[in-house]
Scaffold this motif. Structure first.
Motif, PDB file in Angstrom:
ATOM      1  N   GLU A 189     -35.334  38.420  32.551  1.00  8.99           N
ATOM      2  CA  GLU A 189     -34.727  39.725  32.638  1.00  8.99           C
ATOM      3  C   GLU A 189     -33.574  39.795  33.317  1.00  8.99           C
ATOM      4  N   ILE A 190     -33.304  39.131  34.590  1.00  6.85           N
ATOM      5  CA  ILE A 190     -31.988  39.125  35.237  1.00  6.85           C
ATOM      6  C   ILE A 190     -30.990  38.903  34.154  1.00  6.85           C
ATOM      7  N   LEU A 191     -31.060  37.527  33.988  1.00  3.11           N
ATOM      8  CA  LEU A 191     -30.200  36.314  33.467  1.00  3.11           C
ATOM      9  C   LEU A 191     -29.679  37.235  32.062  1.00  3.11           C
ATOM     10  N   ASP A 192     -30.473  37.740  31.082  1.00  2.00           N
ATOM     11  CA  ASP A 192     -30.508  38.436  30.027  1.00  2.00           C
ATOM     12  C   ASP A 192     -29.352  39.432  29.633  1.00  2.00           C
ATOM     13  N   ASN A 193     -29.630  40.022  30.918  1.00  2.11           N
ATOM     14  CA  ASN A 193     -29.549  41.839  30.215  1.00  2.11           C
ATOM     15  C   ASN A 193     -28.170  41.825  31.330  1.00  2.11           C
ATOM     16  N   LEU A 194     -27.704  40.557  32.806  1.00  2.00           N
ATOM     17  CA  LEU A 194     -26.577  41.173  33.676  1.00  2.00           C
ATOM     18  C   LEU A 194     -25.718  39.721  33.146  1.00  2.00           C
ATOM     19  N   GLY A 195     -26.635  38.908  32.872  1.00  2.00           N
ATOM     20  CA  GLY A 195     -25.452  36.899  32.427  1.00  2.00           C
ATOM     21  C   GLY A 195     -25.771  36.364  33.452  1.00  2.00           C
ATOM     22  N   ALA A 196     -26.022  35.188  33.508  1.00  2.00           N
ATOM     23  CA  ALA A 196     -25.289  34.088  34.536  1.00  2.00           C
ATOM     24  C   ALA A 196     -24.477  34.185  35.398  1.00  2.00           C
ATOM     25  N   ASN A 197     -23.416  34.394  34.342  1.00  2.00           N
ATOM     26  CA  ASN A 197     -22.145  34.552  35.240  1.00  2.00           C
ATOM     27  C   ASN A 197     -21.820  35.394  36.389  1.00  2.00           C
ATOM     28  N   LYS A 198     -22.792  36.647  35.600  1.00  2.00           N
ATOM     29  CA  LYS A 198     -23.094  37.755  36.895  1.00  2.00           C
ATOM     30  C   LYS A 198     -23.801  37.181  38.804  1.00  2.00           C
ATOM     31  N   VAL A 199     -24.496  35.812  38.380  1.00  4.74           N
ATOM     32  CA  VAL A 199     -25.148  36.175  39.791  1.00  4.74           C
ATOM     33  C   VAL A 199     -24.417  34.707  40.322  1.00  4.74           C
ATOM     34  N   ILE A 200     -24.729  34.632  41.615  1.00  2.00           N
ATOM     35  CA  ILE A 200     -25.113  33.566  42.600  1.00  2.00           C
ATOM     36  C   ILE A 200     -26.537  33.556  42.738  1.00  2.00           C
ATOM     37  N   THR A 201     -26.102  32.155  42.466  1.00  2.00           N
ATOM     38  CA  THR A 201     -27.627  31.520  42.653  1.00  2.00           C
ATOM     39  C   THR A 201     -28.065  30.955  43.697  1.00  2.00           C
ATOM     40  N   PRO A 202     -29.727  30.482  43.629  1.00  2.00           N
ATOM     41  CA  PRO A 202     -29.290  29.227  44.956  1.00  2.00           C
ATOM     42  C   PRO A 202     -28.563  27.896  45.214  1.00  2.00           C
ATOM     43  N   ASP A 203     -29.487  27.439  43.620  1.00  2.00           N
ATOM     44  CA  ASP A 203     -28.614  26.638  43.051  1.00  2.00           C
ATOM     45  C   ASP A 203     -27.070  26.530  43.447  1.00  2.00           C
ATOM     46  N   GLN A 204     -26.170  27.807  43.235  1.00  2.00           N
ATOM     47  CA  GLN A 204     -24.692  27.545  43.414  1.00  2.00           C
ATOM     48  C   GLN A 204     -25.052  27.049  45.210  1.00  2.00           C
ATOM     49  N   VAL A 205     -26.017  27.906  45.981  1.00  2.00           N
ATOM     50  CA  VAL A 205     -25.498  27.413  47.523  1.00  2.00           C
ATOM     51  C   VAL A 205     -25.671  26.069  47.999  1.00  2.00           C
ATOM     52  N   ARG A 206     -26.557  25.530  47.916  1.00  2.00           N
ATOM     53  CA  ARG A 206     -27.466  24.121  47.834  1.00  2.00           C
ATOM     54  C   ARG A 206     -26.264  23.236  47.210  1.00  2.00           C
ATOM     55  N   GLY A 207     -25.779  23.094  46.009  1.00  2.00           N
ATOM     56  CA  GLY A 207     -24.931  22.310  46.174  1.00  2.00           C
ATOM     57  C   GLY A 207     -25.405  20.658  45.497  1.00  2.00           C
ATOM     58  N   GLN A 208     -24.805  20.213  46.341  1.00  2.00           N
ATOM     59  CA  GLN A 208     -24.964  18.700  46.823  1.00  2.00           C
ATOM     60  C   GLN A 208     -26.045  18.418  48.229  1.00  2.00           C
ATOM     61  N   TYR A 209     -25.981  19.426  48.594  1.00  2.00           N
ATOM     62  CA  TYR A 209     -27.199  19.285  49.837  1.00  2.00           C
ATOM     63  C   TYR A 209     -28.473  19.401  49.008  1.00  2.00           C
ATOM     64  N   PRO A 210     -29.719  18.031  50.030  1.00  2.00           N
ATOM     65  CA  PRO A 210     -30.737  17.851  49.751  1.00  2.00           C
ATOM     66  C   PRO A 210     -31.559  18.801  49.962  1.00  2.00           C
TER      67      PRO A 210
END
Length: 364
Positions: A189-210
């Motif tokens: 619901e968040i992605l559909d109505n706000l857009g993935a480009n508007k959200v900072i996700t855990p994956d983006q913060v984790r990056g290449q770290y384990p």
């Protein structure tokens, strides 16, 4: 992270000071003020009077209301709290029991929004049900519209409660449980109505770290510039609901929300410690290490009624990045001058604990 930078970060953490990442401030090097139960409208006076007679102490704790989400954001608040109730079939909350307890209230849900399937937004089923954003879909669309009108806005934190507690009163609505599948629907619901480009996700913060936590401990948060125009969602739940959200998503891989995860766990990044006076030293230590912490300036209307800002002062000094209040404007429900803001009536500033001189100079 380069070896020299990694060593300096670890050394800084060991010495109890934040590692410096140059003049570009990071998302965790700011401090913002936002609202609690941000969607909440006042309980209608007819119903409130009836409930107050039955339990005046409890009712005094929820005797407040808020401006619309847009008005709060326009004012400069950078953190909101949105409670959601699952309503898979629709209609579960379309006729709150409180309407029958106190006849003569204004119409409720004239547009029939509560009959539609999807997550609903209000405080307490059957009792405190009036909302400036009755559905989560509408709330997200309102955020998207505001963000589009302010494309370079500072990042906005959205704390969320997944409400499923029953009131244990005969005839009152029993909410749906939050299962992993329901949480999947919440992410969607968040992605559909706000857009993935508007959200900072855990994956983006984790990056290449384990793990997500290892990224956080190395200050791998996005820069404030990279976070412009975006939102950070945080699930404010523990126990079974937190476990259900993490299930199958170690380090929150693939999830949209951060979780209120305990430091020392793979999912740890944003943590909630609401008693700033009691936990000030703990908060400060966690902020230095790299975590983002949410705390409160006031709760249950108590500080406002006493005009007591000691919790807010403790929150400011702790370095907690997110400080929640019900009183960015004075109460209209009782007489008190109590309001919360930083110096100069602002709601955003460099973090006093971990920003450092170079980063602080870049934060406006």
């Amino acid at each position: 992270m380069k070896p020299v930078l990694l060593l300096s970060a670890l050394a800084a953490g060991a010495l109890g000071t934040a590692p410096q990442r140059g003049p570009e401030p990071l998302l965790n090097q700011i401090q913002v003020i936002g609202s609690h139960n941000s969607y909440k409208q006042a309980i209608d006076p007819k119903l409130f009077g009836l409930l107050q007679k039955a339990d005046s102490a409890s009712m005094s704790k929820i005797d407040y209301e808020h401006l619309t989400l847009t008005e709060q954001l326009d004012k400069g608040l950078l953190a909101l709290e949105i409670d959601v109730y699952a309503d898979t079939q629709g209609g579960k909350y379309a006729h709150p029991k409180g309407l029958d307890l106190a006849p003569g209230q204004p119409p409720y849900d004239a547009a029939g929004l509560m009959k539609q399937p999807g997550f609903k937004v209000f405080h307490i089923q059957d009792l405190d049900y009036r909302s400036n954003a009755p559905t989560f879909k509408l709330a997200l669309q309102e955020l998207k519209k505001w963000s589009a009108a302010h494309p370079t806005h500072h990042p906005v934190f959205i704390t969320m409660n997944a409400k499923s507690e029953a009131l244990k009163r005969p005839g009152f609505t029993v909410p749906e449980p939050f299962t992993p599948a329901v949480f999947d629907a919440l992410d969607k619901e968040i992605l559909d109505n706000l857009g993935a480009n508007k959200v900072i996700t855990p994956d983006q913060v984790r990056g290449q770290y384990p793990t997500l936590e290892s990224a956080v401990l190395h200050y791998n948060w996005p820069t404030l510039r990279a976070a412009q125009g975006k939102f950070v969602f945080v699930l404010d739940e523990l126990g079974e609901k937190r476990a259900a959200y993490i299930q199958g998503h170690s380090s929150l891989k693939g999830r949209v929300l951060f979780a209120d995860a305990e430091p020392g766990t793979p999912e740890a990044a944003i943590h909630i410690l609401n008693n700033a006076k009691q936990d000030q030293a703990t908060i400060k230590a966690l902020v230095v290490k790299g975590y983002i912490i949410r705390t409160r300036a006031d709760s249950d209307t108590q500080e406002a009624r006493r005009n007591d800002k000691s919790s807010f002062v403790a929150a400011e000094q702790s370095g907690a990045q997110i400080i929640s209040t019900d009183y960015y404007i004075p109460s209209t429900h009782f007489k008190s001058p109590y309001t919360i803001s930083f110096a100069g009536d602002t709601y955003f500033r460099p973090n006093p604990v971990n920003a450092g001189s170079s980063a602080a100079a870049s934060i406006k």
